[in-house]
Design a protein around this motif. Structure first.
Motif, PDB file in Angstrom:
ATOM      1  N   UNK A 132       0.840  -1.206   0.000  1.00 31.35           N
ATOM      2  CA  UNK A 132       0.000   0.000   0.000  1.00 31.35           C
ATOM      3  C   UNK A 132       0.874   1.254   0.000  1.00 31.35           C
ATOM      4  N   UNK A 133       1.939   1.252   0.793  1.00 35.19           N
ATOM      5  CA  UNK A 133       2.844   2.414   0.877  1.00 35.19           C
ATOM      6  C   UNK A 133       3.506   2.667  -0.472  1.00 35.19           C
ATOM      7  N   UNK A 134       3.962   1.609  -1.113  1.00 32.95           N
ATOM      8  CA  UNK A 134       4.621   1.770  -2.414  1.00 32.95           C
ATOM      9  C   UNK A 134       3.638   2.213  -3.480  1.00 32.95           C
ATOM     10  N   UNK A 135       2.427   1.689  -3.423  1.00 33.89           N
ATOM     11  CA  UNK A 135       1.417   2.041  -4.417  1.00 33.89           C
ATOM     12  C   UNK A 135       1.041   3.521  -4.335  1.00 33.89           C
ATOM     13  N   UNK A 136       1.036   4.067  -3.115  1.00 26.20           N
ATOM     14  CA  UNK A 136       0.695   5.475  -2.926  1.00 26.20           C
ATOM     15  C   UNK A 136       1.920   6.394  -2.898  1.00 26.20           C
ATOM     16  N   UNK A 137       3.100   5.815  -3.168  1.00 26.72           N
ATOM     17  CA  UNK A 137       4.346   6.571  -3.276  1.00 26.72           C
ATOM     18  C   UNK A 137       4.652   7.380  -2.013  1.00 26.72           C
ATOM     19  N   UNK A 138       4.375   6.777  -0.864  1.00 25.65           N
ATOM     20  CA  UNK A 138       4.673   7.448   0.396  1.00 25.65           C
ATOM     21  C   UNK A 138       6.172   7.493   0.663  1.00 25.65           C
ATOM     22  N   UNK A 139       6.884   6.465   0.218  1.00 31.27           N
ATOM     23  CA  UNK A 139       8.334   6.430   0.496  1.00 31.27           C
ATOM     24  C   UNK A 139       9.069   7.575  -0.200  1.00 31.27           C
ATOM     25  N   UNK A 140       8.573   7.978  -1.346  1.00 29.18           N
ATOM     26  CA  UNK A 140       9.190   9.122  -2.027  1.00 29.18           C
ATOM     27  C   UNK A 140       9.031  10.394  -1.204  1.00 29.18           C
ATOM     28  N   UNK A 141       7.922  10.493  -0.468  1.00 25.25           N
ATOM     29  CA  UNK A 141       7.706  11.671   0.375  1.00 25.25           C
ATOM     30  C   UNK A 141       8.503  11.593   1.671  1.00 25.25           C
ATOM     31  N   UNK A 142       8.933  10.380   2.055  1.00 26.50           N
ATOM     32  CA  UNK A 142       9.635  10.199   3.316  1.00 26.50           C
ATOM     33  C   UNK A 142      11.154  10.299   3.184  1.00 26.50           C
ATOM     34  N   UNK A 143      11.654  10.508   1.979  1.00 28.84           N
ATOM     35  CA  UNK A 143      13.107  10.497   1.777  1.00 28.84           C
ATOM     36  C   UNK A 143      13.818  11.543   2.627  1.00 28.84           C
ATOM     37  N   UNK A 144      13.202  12.679   2.848  1.00 27.72           N
ATOM     38  CA  UNK A 144      13.841  13.731   3.638  1.00 27.72           C
ATOM     39  C   UNK A 144      13.638  13.590   5.133  1.00 27.72           C
ATOM     40  N   UNK A 145      12.921  12.565   5.555  1.00 31.06           N
ATOM     41  CA  UNK A 145      12.652  12.366   6.985  1.00 31.06           C
ATOM     42  C   UNK A 145      13.382  11.120   7.459  1.00 31.06           C
ATOM     43  N   UNK A 146      14.337  11.299   8.368  1.00 32.38           N
ATOM     44  CA  UNK A 146      15.168  10.174   8.820  1.00 32.38           C
ATOM     45  C   UNK A 146      14.351   9.121   9.561  1.00 32.38           C
ATOM     46  N   UNK A 147      13.332   9.553  10.317  1.00 32.92           N
ATOM     47  CA  UNK A 147      12.528   8.596  11.081  1.00 32.92           C
ATOM     48  C   UNK A 147      11.682   7.717  10.160  1.00 32.92           C
ATOM     49  N   UNK A 148      11.106   8.336   9.134  1.00 34.51           N
ATOM     50  CA  UNK A 148      10.209   7.598   8.262  1.00 34.51           C
ATOM     51  C   UNK A 148      10.936   6.777   7.208  1.00 34.51           C
ATOM     52  N   UNK A 149      12.122   7.219   6.815  1.00 35.62           N
ATOM     53  CA  UNK A 149      12.840   6.537   5.738  1.00 35.62           C
ATOM     54  C   UNK A 149      13.219   5.108   6.114  1.00 35.62           C
ATOM     55  N   UNK A 150      13.435   4.844   7.394  1.00 37.66           N
ATOM     56  CA  UNK A 150      13.857   3.511   7.834  1.00 37.66           C
ATOM     57  C   UNK A 150      12.702   2.637   8.297  1.00 37.66           C
ATOM     58  N   UNK A 151      11.488   3.148   8.244  1.00 36.86           N
ATOM     59  CA  UNK A 151      10.339   2.377   8.696  1.00 36.86           C
ATOM     60  C   UNK A 151      10.049   1.249   7.710  1.00 36.86           C
ATOM     61  N   UNK A 152       9.874   0.039   8.233  1.00 35.92           N
ATOM     62  CA  UNK A 152       9.527  -1.115   7.417  1.00 35.92           C
ATOM     63  C   UNK A 152       8.409  -1.898   8.093  1.00 35.92           C
ATOM     64  N   UNK A 153       7.576  -2.503   7.282  1.00 32.43           N
ATOM     65  CA  UNK A 153       6.505  -3.362   7.786  1.00 32.43           C
ATOM     66  C   UNK A 153       6.730  -4.748   7.191  1.00 32.43           C
ATOM     67  N   UNK A 154       7.473  -5.571   7.923  1.00 30.98           N
ATOM     68  CA  UNK A 154       7.788  -6.909   7.450  1.00 30.98           C
ATOM     69  C   UNK A 154       6.571  -7.814   7.591  1.00 30.98           C
TER      70      UNK A 154
END
Length: 357
Positions: A132-154
């Motif tokens: 869902x995150x990849x489909x909505x391109x949230x990771x592209x918005x999180x690149x400048x945020x250190x906390x969010x960039x490393x978040x993973x949902x295994x």
């Protein structure tokens, strides 16, 4: 007395018609502006039809098996089981009926567990939350945020170990899905068929999430509805094993006592007491074991009666039905909205000018 006209502030029908004619002539005089706005609106609508991704809908329908209440012989057997302190009741299923069921499907707990389910995308195993995150391109918005960039949902992660940030992200996903993408209910009140509809711009996500949610709720249904029957069956099985061990020990004890009393003087009956006691133990344990075996088999029947719990009728099959914002629709709707907005603006400007005079 002189006749004087009094201004009551009311407008006559004739004056209203005159005002409407003036307004129509005013709009006709501004036809170029209205036409230009319509053309611009049509162009924007056409552009939107190219940009707007199609919406895919995955539908799954199922029925819940209604549990039959035991009567007659089964009811008598259940009453007999109560003498051993066991409750072999059919298990409460009230939370899975009526309007509670759609609420269960849309509950945060069920949706979040479904989001952590594993699926395969391009040969890699990922969770539905990552999909869902990849489909909505949230990771592209999180690149400048250190906390969010490393978040993973295994897949199949420990939900209790999530951080506050992960909880927040899952909460946002749940909010979007429950309000915009997930629909659960009976389409026809005359039958008990319940449908799940999941819409998204990703065809695979719609299909995977729809199937995973039905599976997750089914597992919860099994765990909740048959919990009492499973516990009772486990208790009965332990009691059967315990009584069987006691019975085997009593049988061995009878044999040992008989060996000790072999060729014993008939006048010494007290030496036969251990053998008689062990025989009483054998008889008592045999009767108890017989009843427990009956109750154990009854518990197995009760547990089988609890399942299967959800009978799926239709599953989502690729390709999924899709709804696309058509080009003709974009042209017509965009042109209409553009012209209508300009007419409203012109009317408001005319009204403002008349007031300021």
């Amino acid at each position: 007395m002189d006749n004087k006209s009094v201004d009551t502030g009311e407008i006559s029908l004739k004056e209203l018609i005159i005002k409407l004619k003036e307004l129509c002539f005013y709009f006709l005089a501004q036809w170029k502006i209205i036409l230009l706005a319509g053309v611009i609106g049509s162009a924007l609508g056409l552009t939107y039809s190219f940009i707007k991704k199609p919406i895919y809908t995955a539908s799954l329908s199922f029925v819940l098996e209604d549990e039959k209440e035991g009567g007659g012989g089964l009811g008598g057997a259940l009453g007999l089981a109560s003498s051993f302190g066991l409750d072999l009741g059919s298990g409460g299923g009230g939370i899975f009926t009526g309007s509670n069921l759609p609420g269960l499907f849309k509950s945060r707990s069920m949706v979040e567990k479904t989001l952590l389910s594993p699926v395969y995308e391009d040969g890699n195993q990922v969770s539905l939350a990552e999909m869902y995150i990849q489909n909505n391109k949230w990771r592209e918005k999180w690149l400048g945020n250190a906390k969010l960039a490393k978040i993973e949902f295994l897949p199949q992660s420990n939900r209790k170990a999530f951080t506050r940030v992960q909880d927040s992200i899952l909460g946002e996903i749940y909010k979007d899905l429950s309000k915009l993408s997930l629909s659960v209910g009976q389409k026809d009140k005359k039958n008990g068929i319940i449908s799940i509809d999941v819409t998204s711009t990703n065809e695979l996500f719609s299909k995977y999430f729809c199937e995973a949610l039905a599976k997750q709720v089914g597992m919860f249904y099994v765990e909740t509805k048959s919990k009492k029957a499973r516990l009772n069956m486990a208790i009965l099985q332990r009691q059967v094993d315990s009584i069987r061990r006691e019975l085997n020990g009593a049988i061995t004890g009878v044999a040992v006592a008989n060996d000790n009393a072999f060729n014993l003087n008939p006048a010494l009956n007290v030496r036969r007491a251990p053998s008689v006691k062990r025989q009483v133990d054998v008889q008592a344990n045999t009767a108890i074991l017989t009843e427990l075996v009956k109750q154990s088999e009854l518990a197995k029947v009760t547990l089988r009666k609890e399942t299967p719990l959800i009978q799926v009728i239709d599953r989502p099959i690729l390709p999924l039905p899709k709804e696309r914002f058509g080009k003709l629709k974009g042209l017509i709707l965009g042109g209409f909205l553009g012209g209508f907005i300009v007419i409203i603006v012109l009317a408001a400007r005319l009204l403002f000018n008349s007031i300021m005079k």
